[in-house]
Design a protein around this motif. Sequence first.
Motif, PDB file in Angstrom:
ATOM      1  N   LYS A   1       0.847  -1.188   0.000  1.00 39.43           N
ATOM      2  CA  LYS A   1       0.000   0.000   0.000  1.00 39.43           C
ATOM      3  C   LYS A   1       0.884   1.239   0.000  1.00 39.43           C
ATOM      4  O   LYS A   1       1.894   1.296   0.699  1.00 39.43           O
ATOM      5  CB  LYS A   1      -0.903  -0.026   1.240  1.00 39.43           C
TER       6      LYS A   1
ATOM      7  N   SER B   1      -0.575   4.782  -0.235  1.00 41.26           N
ATOM      8  CA  SER B   1      -1.200   6.029   0.220  1.00 41.26           C
ATOM      9  C   SER B   1      -2.334   5.711   1.186  1.00 41.26           C
ATOM     10  O   SER B   1      -2.954   4.652   1.114  1.00 41.26           O
ATOM     11  CB  SER B   1      -1.705   6.866  -0.956  1.00 41.26           C
ATOM     12  N   TRP B   2      -2.596   6.667   2.080  1.00 38.99           N
ATOM     13  CA  TRP B   2      -3.567   6.473   3.147  1.00 38.99           C
ATOM     14  C   TRP B   2      -4.468   7.705   3.283  1.00 38.99           C
ATOM     15  O   TRP B   2      -4.420   8.422   4.280  1.00 38.99           O
ATOM     16  CB  TRP B   2      -2.839   6.207   4.473  1.00 38.99           C
TER      17      TRP B   2
ATOM     18  N   GLU C   1      -7.516   7.886   4.031  1.00 36.80           N
ATOM     19  CA  GLU C   1      -8.441   7.744   5.154  1.00 36.80           C
ATOM     20  C   GLU C   1      -7.865   8.255   6.476  1.00 36.80           C
ATOM     21  O   GLU C   1      -8.601   8.421   7.454  1.00 36.80           O
ATOM     22  CB  GLU C   1      -8.876   6.276   5.299  1.00 36.80           C
ATOM     23  N   LEU C   2      -6.568   8.547   6.521  1.00 38.21           N
ATOM     24  CA  LEU C   2      -5.935   8.992   7.771  1.00 38.21           C
ATOM     25  C   LEU C   2      -5.895  10.513   7.940  1.00 38.21           C
ATOM     26  O   LEU C   2      -5.484  10.995   8.989  1.00 38.21           O
ATOM     27  CB  LEU C   2      -4.522   8.415   7.879  1.00 38.21           C
TER      28      LEU C   2
ATOM     29  N   ALA D   1      -1.783   7.400  12.966  1.00 39.60           N
ATOM     30  CA  ALA D   1      -1.483   7.235  11.542  1.00 39.60           C
ATOM     31  C   ALA D   1      -0.198   6.444  11.341  1.00 39.60           C
ATOM     32  O   ALA D   1      -0.151   5.538  10.508  1.00 39.60           O
ATOM     33  CB  ALA D   1      -1.385   8.605  10.868  1.00 39.60           C
TER      34      ALA D   1
ATOM     35  N   THR E   1      -0.847   2.786  12.051  1.00 41.89           N
ATOM     36  CA  THR E   1      -1.690   2.205  11.011  1.00 41.89           C
ATOM     37  C   THR E   1      -0.888   1.950   9.741  1.00 41.89           C
ATOM     38  O   THR E   1      -0.967   0.869   9.148  1.00 41.89           O
ATOM     39  CB  THR E   1      -2.886   3.131  10.701  1.00 41.89           C
ATOM     40  N   ILE E   2      -0.113   2.926   9.328  1.00 38.57           N
ATOM     41  CA  ILE E   2       0.682   2.803   8.100  1.00 38.57           C
ATOM     42  C   ILE E   2       1.675   1.652   8.217  1.00 38.57           C
ATOM     43  O   ILE E   2       1.782   0.814   7.317  1.00 38.57           O
ATOM     44  CB  ILE E   2       1.406   4.139   7.807  1.00 38.57           C
TER      45      ILE E   2
ATOM     46  N   GLU F   1      -0.164  -1.673   8.050  1.00 38.33           N
ATOM     47  CA  GLU F   1      -0.714  -1.999   6.736  1.00 38.33           C
ATOM     48  C   GLU F   1       0.354  -2.227   5.668  1.00 38.33           C
ATOM     49  O   GLU F   1       0.091  -2.895   4.674  1.00 38.33           O
ATOM     50  CB  GLU F   1      -1.691  -0.915   6.288  1.00 38.33           C
ATOM     51  N   ASN F   2       1.543  -1.652   5.847  1.00 38.44           N
ATOM     52  CA  ASN F   2       2.657  -1.896   4.933  1.00 38.44           C
ATOM     53  C   ASN F   2       3.936  -2.010   5.765  1.00 38.44           C
ATOM     54  O   ASN F   2       4.605  -1.017   6.029  1.00 38.44           O
ATOM     55  CB  ASN F   2       2.794  -0.782   3.891  1.00 38.44           C
TER      56      ASN F   2
END
Length: 70
Positions: free
Chosen positions: A8, A10-11, A13-14, A22, A25-26, A29-30
Motif C-alpha cells: 500500500k 497512500s492512506w 483515510e488517515l 497514523a 496504522t501505516i 498496513e505496509n
Amino acid sequence: MSSECEGKSSWPELVGAPGEVAVATIERENPLVNAIIVRPGTIITPDIRCDRVRVFVDANGNVDRVPIIQ
C-alpha cells in the motif's frame, strides 16, 4: 515513484487522524515502510524512498495531508 514501490502506498483515510495513530496504522498496513511524523516548519529532503512515509501533521498533531510513500 510510489507506483514502483511494494504494498500500500497512500492512506487518504488517515487525514484528520492523530499522527501517532497514523504512523501505527501505516506501518501495520505496509510493514515495508517506516512512517515518520513531520511537524509544521520541518525542512525535508526532496529524495524519494520506497521505505518511507512522511506523515505531515498540523499544530495539533493531526494528519493534514494524505500520507504517501515518498
